[in-house]
Scaffold this active site. Structure first.
Site, short mmCIF file in Angstrom:
data_model
loop_
_atom_site.label_atom_id
_atom_site.label_comp_id
_atom_site.label_asym_id
_atom_site.label_seq_id
_atom_site.Cartn_x
_atom_site.Cartn_y
_atom_site.Cartn_z
N HIS A 62 6.84 4.76 10.48
CA HIS A 62 6.63 3.31 10.41
C HIS A 62 7.05 2.64 11.72
O HIS A 62 6.25 1.96 12.36
CB HIS A 62 7.43 2.75 9.23
N GLU A 63 8.29 2.86 12.10
CA GLU A 63 8.77 2.22 13.33
C GLU A 63 8.02 2.80 14.54
O GLU A 63 7.75 2.09 15.50
CB GLU A 63 10.29 2.41 13.48
N HIS B 118 4.90 0.80 15.00
CA HIS B 118 5.18 -0.48 15.69
C HIS B 118 5.36 -0.22 17.20
O HIS B 118 4.86 -0.97 18.03
CB HIS B 118 6.49 -1.09 15.17
N GLU C 56 2.25 -4.99 11.49
CA GLU C 56 2.49 -4.19 10.29
C GLU C 56 1.29 -3.27 10.00
O GLU C 56 1.44 -2.21 9.41
CB GLU C 56 2.79 -5.12 9.11
ZN ZN Z 1 7.28 -2.96 9.80
#
Ligand code: ZN
Length: 496
Positions: free
Chosen positions: A262-263, A266, A292
């Site tokens: 997830h990170e 980003h 996101e």
């Molecule tokens: Zn996020």
């Protein structure tokens, strides 16, 4: 000096001040000893006042006005910079200084009260402060201005151009489909494989090793970033060539794998922004929703697929042999795709997740319209959980008090999570048309092919295009919930 050069000079100064702020925040979350808090609060206060003065300075306003009146001769990048800075300037100057100070004081007061109320499972403790936060958020909407709905003014803070009306359409399509799908999947109730249910606790060093390995696999550049440990995982930018991620590691939780992805998603976005935008406000992701979409794309669409794990699972087994060598790939993939409606948003599966957001959206809309008040929240919260998720909420701590956002005064933030999920599926659909062999691409772990396409179409542009324009440009149509619903309905991992 030409006036546009003056604008770049001011932009550079603001961007660097924001990077310094990010460094102080990163340090606070990752390195700072607990005794450093009071001094750090003073430093934040000095620096944020300085940034506020710079972004609201009449001199900057004059330059923005002059350039807006005489745009001839400006390049497309100049015009974009002008748009982004003007938006920041307007947002900041529309709010009176006294309001900003009062609001910041109120939310710093509300935060510890919320923590305490959650600990004691007593909504009543938090209610009076929440009432004041809601009142101030409505004032904030009035100061910022809106056409149709006060909530629109707050949504726009996080997702440029997003309106209540847009969300009503998107959620309107989602809610029936998701509730049905949830009922169907949840009734299948797949047991957790025994070996996973009582797994040997994982050592921190093994978890760190694997998370770094998987970050490297998706193309995260450790020369221009690093991974550290914090209480809640996050990504931050300390400059064009310094995009950091954090993670948390618990001996018995697989969460660290999906937090890394997830990170990492980003961070990939920000690491691949074109160099020419360095030290300007264009050197960041364009909105929370688009940001996101990238974290969710890598975490869920790619990172929970069987095809992805066919290549990556042996690496996991190698890094954590005691835990995974006796678990077969199908069991692992089935486990990470379990559909299991629950009370807590941050633990939600892909089918339930947006229903958690829908509930918050309906409540926030009502609060901003004034049709509901803070006192109604616990009852309505529990009713809606029963209605949409079929879940009985056992306490306010696990219900209406679970999220920090309202104590922060961040009304309008939650919907960006759903925008991200929907946009991720829509962008992935477009990618699959570009790469008809996408199954092979994943299977062979040619993740650079995916990353290069995302860089070309999304990442390198930074904040150059407004979010809705970017999506239109990439996908050839506006945001549409159809792709997300199709993705879930056809997801093969749910049928394993
Ligand atoms: Zn996020």
């Amino acid at each position: 000096m030409k006036i546009i050069e003056e604008l770049y000079r001011k932009a550079r100064e603001l961007t660097n001040l924001n990077s310094i702020m990010a460094l102080l925040q990163w340090d606070q979350e990752v390195m700072m000893p607990s005794g450093g808090g009071a001094g750090r609060a003073d430093q934040f206060s000095v620096l944020s006042t300085l940034i506020h003065q710079k972004i609201t300075a009449p001199g900057l306003g004059k330059i923005l006005q002059e350039l807006s009146d005489n745009p001839e001769g400006l390049s497309s990048a100049d015009l974009s910079l002008l748009r982004v800075l003007k938006r920041e300037y307007d947002k900041n100057t529309k709010l009176p200084e006294k309001f900003v100070a009062d609001f910041s004081r109120l939310t710093s007061e509300a935060l510890p009260v919320w923590v305490d109320a959650r600990k004691k499972n007593a909504f009543k403790l938090f209610q009076p402060l929440l009432e004041r936060v809601i009142t101030m958020c409505r004032q904030q909407a009035d100061f910022l201005g809106y056409v149709d709905h006060p909530y629109d003014a707050l949504l726009d803070l996080y997702e440029e151009g997003l309106t209540t009306n847009n969300l009503e359409i998107l959620f309107g399509n989602l809610k029936t489909e998701l509730s049905q799908l949830l009922q169907q999947k949840a009734s299948e109730k797949k047991p957790i494989p025994e070996n996973l249910a009582d797994m040997t606790p994982m050592l921190l060093k093994d978890q760190v090793h694997f998370s770094e390995r998987i970050l490297a696999e998706i193309g995260y550049d450790f020369n221009r970033g690093r991974q550290d440990i914090s209480a809640h995982p996050f990504t931050t930018s300390l400059g064009h060539s310094d995009r950091r991620v954090t993670n948390r590691f618990r001996p018995d939780s697989l969460e660290f794998i999906f937090s890394a992805l997830h990170e990492g998603g980003h961070a990939l976005y920000e690491q691949n922004i074109a160099e020419k935008y360095a030290e300007t406000p264009l050197d960041e992701g364009v909105s929370l929703g688009i940001h996101e979409s990238q974290s969710r794309l890598w975490e869920n669409i790619i990172g929970r697929s069987h095809l992805f794990w066919e290549k990556q699972y042996p690496l996991l087994q190698e890094s954590l042999p005691e835990q995974f060598q006796n678990i077969d790939l199908d069991d692992f993939v089935r486990h990470i795709n379990r559909v299991h409606p629950g009370m807590i948003r941050v633990e939600a599966d892909e089918v339930s997740y947006n229903l958690h957001v829908l509930i918050r959206f309906e409540l926030e809309r009502g609060l901003m319209e004034g049709t509901i008040g803070a006192a109604d929240l616990p009852g309505l919260w529990n009713e809606k959980y029963q209605h949409y998720l079929g879940v009985k909420v056992d306490s306010d701590a696990n219900g209406v008090l679970q999220d920090i956002h309202w104590a922060h005064g961040s009304f309008g933030y939650f919907p960006t999570y759903t925008i991200g999920n929907l946009a991720a599926a829509q962008i992935w659909n477009t990618y699959c048309q570009f790469d008809p062999d996408h199954r092979q691409t994943l299977l062979q772990g040619k993740l650079d092919k995916i990353r290069n396409w995302l860089t070309e179409n999304i990442y390198r542009h930074g904040a150059f295009y407004p979010p809705a324009d970017l999506l239109q440009k990439v996908c050839g149509e506006p945001l549409n919930s159809k792709y997300f619903i199709d993705y879930l309905k056809n997801k093969p991992e749910f049928s394993l």
